[in-house]
Design a protein around this motif. Structure first.
Motif, short mmCIF file in Angstrom:
data_model
loop_
_atom_site.label_atom_id
_atom_site.label_comp_id
_atom_site.label_asym_id
_atom_site.label_seq_id
_atom_site.Cartn_x
_atom_site.Cartn_y
_atom_site.Cartn_z
N ALA A 41 -2.20 -65.86 -58.97
CA ALA A 41 -2.23 -65.94 -57.51
C ALA A 41 -1.70 -67.30 -57.08
CB ALA A 41 -3.64 -65.73 -56.97
N ALA A 46 0.06 -62.71 -54.87
CA ALA A 46 -0.76 -62.46 -56.05
C ALA A 46 -0.11 -61.33 -56.84
CB ALA A 46 -2.18 -62.09 -55.66
N ARG A 62 0.00 -58.84 -52.38
CA ARG A 62 0.25 -59.14 -50.96
C ARG A 62 1.03 -58.02 -50.28
NH1 ARG A 62 2.73 -64.64 -48.30
NH2 ARG A 62 2.62 -63.91 -46.15
N TRP A 75 -1.06 -64.90 -44.86
CA TRP A 75 -1.82 -64.96 -46.12
C TRP A 75 -1.91 -66.43 -46.42
CZ3 TRP A 75 -2.34 -61.07 -50.30
CH2 TRP A 75 -2.56 -61.61 -51.56
N ALA A 78 -5.06 -67.41 -51.86
CA ALA A 78 -5.52 -66.35 -52.75
C ALA A 78 -5.89 -66.99 -54.09
CB ALA A 78 -4.43 -65.30 -52.96
N TRP A 80 -7.94 -65.82 -57.95
CA TRP A 80 -8.70 -64.88 -58.77
C TRP A 80 -10.04 -65.50 -59.12
CZ3 TRP A 80 -7.51 -59.93 -59.35
CH2 TRP A 80 -6.20 -59.54 -59.12
N LEU A 87 -10.03 -60.76 -56.66
CA LEU A 87 -9.14 -61.69 -55.99
C LEU A 87 -9.71 -61.95 -54.61
CD1 LEU A 87 -6.28 -63.12 -55.86
CD2 LEU A 87 -5.49 -61.01 -54.77
N THR A 88 -9.87 -63.21 -54.25
CA THR A 88 -10.31 -63.57 -52.90
C THR A 88 -9.08 -64.00 -52.11
OG1 THR A 88 -12.45 -64.31 -53.73
CG2 THR A 88 -11.81 -65.08 -51.54
N VAL A 89 -8.87 -63.34 -50.97
CA VAL A 89 -7.72 -63.61 -50.11
C VAL A 89 -8.23 -64.04 -48.74
CG1 VAL A 89 -5.68 -62.60 -49.00
CG2 VAL A 89 -6.36 -61.84 -51.28
N THR A 102 -11.39 -62.95 -44.59
CA THR A 102 -11.54 -63.08 -46.04
C THR A 102 -11.70 -61.67 -46.58
OG1 THR A 102 -12.58 -65.25 -45.90
CG2 THR A 102 -12.94 -64.00 -47.93
#
Length: 124
Positions: A41, A46, A62, A75, A78, A80, A87-89, A102
């Motif tokens: 990411a 990502a 994405r 975006w 991001a 992991w 995955l946190t976006v 989020t």
């Protein structure tokens, strides 16, 4: 930074199957099935590479999120989270009004599952 995934058809040669580009790419079992996935990411995107039934698949996370959620605007970040296998976006969305978001993205072995933090808390 990058990490490569190779196959080894013979003892003396290898074939490059995939190259994950981003911050701290890793080979990890995201879905708990015993097979590793390759993921990376960055603030811009990502990637997820996985093998199923002998085939290699590549997912541009994405692009897939934007296709499923057209209101997603920027975006911003991001990363992991390998402890939680997700995955946190974060970024901002346009609808119903411009606001920060989020999302947690999980890989279930064949598809990406997207949750808000509140949904993820009740699902576990």
């Amino acid at each position: 930074d990058h990490r490569d995934l190779h196959s080894f058809p013979t003892r003396r040669s290898s074939d490059l199957l995939a190259r994950a580009m981003g911050d701290d790419p890793q080979i990890v079992d995201l879905d708990g099935d015993g097979s590793n996935e390759l993921c990376a990411a960055s603030p811009y995107s990502a990637q997820l590479f996985f093998r199923r039934e002998g085939r290699l698949y590549a997912a541009d996370v994405r692009a897939l999120m934007q296709s499923a959620w057209p209101e997603m605007g920027a975006w911003d970040a991001a990363a992991w989270d390998f402890n939680h296998r997700r995955l946190t976006v974060s970024g901002y969305a346009y609808e119903p009004r411009t606001s920060n978001f989020t999302r947690y993205v999980y890989f279930d072995g064949s598809a990406l599952q997207i949750y808000t933090p509140e949904q993820a808390d009740t699902a576990s």
